[in-house]
Design a protein around this motif. Structure first.
Motif, mmCIF file in Angstrom:
data_model
loop_
_atom_site.group_PDB
_atom_site.id
_atom_site.type_symbol
_atom_site.label_atom_id
_atom_site.label_comp_id
_atom_site.label_asym_id
_atom_site.label_seq_id
_atom_site.Cartn_x
_atom_site.Cartn_y
_atom_site.Cartn_z
ATOM 1 N N SER A 45 -29.570 25.991 -27.292
ATOM 2 C CA SER A 45 -29.376 27.022 -26.273
ATOM 3 C C SER A 45 -30.389 28.156 -26.420
ATOM 4 C CB SER A 45 -27.951 27.571 -26.371
ATOM 5 O OG SER A 45 -27.751 28.624 -25.454
ATOM 6 N N SER A 108 -22.900 26.251 -20.593
ATOM 7 C CA SER A 108 -24.197 25.727 -21.011
ATOM 8 C C SER A 108 -24.708 24.679 -20.023
ATOM 9 C CB SER A 108 -24.094 25.122 -22.412
ATOM 10 O OG SER A 108 -25.358 24.719 -22.892
ATOM 11 N N TRP A 209 -30.083 22.988 -22.690
ATOM 12 C CA TRP A 209 -28.733 23.466 -22.357
ATOM 13 C C TRP A 209 -27.753 22.315 -22.148
ATOM 14 C CZ3 TRP A 209 -31.906 27.460 -19.514
ATOM 15 C CH2 TRP A 209 -31.795 28.717 -20.133
#
Length: 427
Positions: A45, A108, A209
């Protein structure tokens, strides 16, 4: 019980691996695997965050696509405010979830989908249309990011012991810095067409992500009954603006100091010209190095007096913006070194503001009121970010140096307002 690779890595990476003071027996048994999942998910991330970088990478992309100063100027306020404002309304529902990993995983994945949309828009659109679509997709990304922000600390607290949490997040931050520096070096060396490099980096961010979402979904988080808070109860917390004068003054100071966060895209615009593509790598490198070199020092100084760090960082930010304007007026904006040097100084100041505002809020707020103080501060600053960002974007459409001058005055004003705050570290 049979040990596996995750147990060995966990023992090698952390101190006190056998400390079970704040975890149940079942949670502690699952901790080694969960610790590695945190490192991997957060690393993916944070690498994605660093590669997307609205302040520099997306600003350069919009300039390359001919979107204009207005849309480039909206990137940072949309990203920052979009990640702050929704928290007041989503935090109550998320805290009522039994397993909050699903909120982080969804957030995410949402960021990954929005980033993929930005790549597609950059490949098919140009001009103001490209700017509008990319800013809109960034708003969706920011909304998804706010969900991750609200849920992550809860997931971390339930699955990793308190003496190991900093190690997990620190390892992820280190991975992100290395990835961003490598990206900057590739840009500076001209290893490939810079537009292709930027689009490739954004595609990697989108994939990062998505991968992070999958890893988080595999987290062994035990169900725990939460207490949801209504939106009305969350909004009622805004009364603190009236009841806590120091919080209000802190919010005003923090709002004025957002100039250090809003200004970088305009430095990218100042660097536009024949060397703009070549300067992008230097700008990204300057930003990454500023973070590596300054964050720890600002943190130590903030432990002594976060009020003074807010003042110093505000003055430093104003000085960096003045330096950028001097370079521009001297005709040095097109050189490879001038604007990156000013950006380096500005990002040092930005990290000072960021570290000090966090430290001051935690040290100022009563222990049982910290969530409320944080929510109120984030909401108020988020509203100001949108208003100031939109106003600055409008000014920049007429004159980029004038917009930078506005941020310079804001930074000095923020330093002056911070001067009147209490010394909370001495309390």
């Amino acid at each position: 019980m049979q040990r596996d690779l995750s147990d060995d890595l966990f023992d090698a990476l952390v101190e006190n691996p056998d400390d079970t003071s704040d975890l149940s027996e079942a949670q502690h048994a699952a901790e080694p695997g969960n610790f590695l999942r945190h490192v991997m998910a957060l690393s993916a991330s944070k690498v994605a965050d660093g590669l997307l970088n609205p302040k520099l990478v997306l600003s350069w992309l919009l300039e390359h696509l001919g979107a204009g100063a207005l849309w480039a100027g909206l990137l940072v306020p949309v990203r920052e405010a979009g990640a702050l404002l929704p928290q007041l309304f989503t935090a109550g529902a998320i805290h009522g979830m039994a397993r909050r990993k699903w909120a982080w995983a969804a957030g995410s994945a949402g960021q990954g989908i929005a980033a993929a949309g930005i790549v597609l828009a950059a490949m098919t659109l140009e001009g103001a249309v490209a700017g509008a679509v990319i800013v809109g997709l960034l708003a969706l990304l920011a909304l998804a990011r706010s969900v991750c922000s609200v849920s992550y600390k809860d997931v971390l607290g339930k699955t990793v012991g308190k003496t190991r949490r900093g190690t997990a997040t620190g390892a992820a931050a280190g991975a992100a810095s290395i990835a961003v520096i490598a990206f900057a070096v590739l840009l500076m060396l001209g290893a490939a067409d810079r537009l292709a490099l930027v689009l490739g980096a954004l595609a990697i961010a989108a994939a990062g992500w998505i991968v992070a979402a999958v890893i988080m979904a595999l987290m062994q988080e035990h169900a725990q009954k939460g207490e949801a808070k209504s939106v009305g109860a969350s909004v009622a917390q805004m009364r603190l603006l009236r009841e806590a004068p120091q919080l209000s003054r802190f919010i005003v100071a923090r709002s004025a100091l957002v100039g250090t966060a809003l200004a970088p895209p305009y430095l990218v615009l100042l660097a536009s010209g024949d060397n703009a593509a070549r300067q992008l790598g230097a700008l990204v490198l300057a930003s990454a190095v500023a973070s590596l070199l300054s964050s720890y020092v600002w943190g130590r100084l903030s432990d002594r007096s976060s009020r003074r760090v807010l003042m110093y960082a505000g003055v430093a930010g104003a000085g960096a913006l003045a330096l950028a304007l001097v370079f521009h007026m001297a005709g040095l904006g097109g050189t490879v070194w001038a604007i990156p040097l000013a950006l380096f100084a500005l990002m040092v100041a930005y990290h000072g503001v960021r570290r000090a505002r966090s430290t001051y809020l935690v040290d100022m707020a009563p222990e049982d009121s910290r969530p409320a103080y944080t929510a109120v501060s984030n909401t108020a600053v988020g509203v100001f970010l949108l208003l100031a960002g939109a106003a600055a974007a409008g000014v920049a459409a007429l004159s980029v140096p004038l917009a930078l001058g506005l941020f310079l005055v804001m930074s000095l004003g923020g330093a002056w307002i911070a001067r009147g705050l209490d010394e909370v570290e001495d309390a």
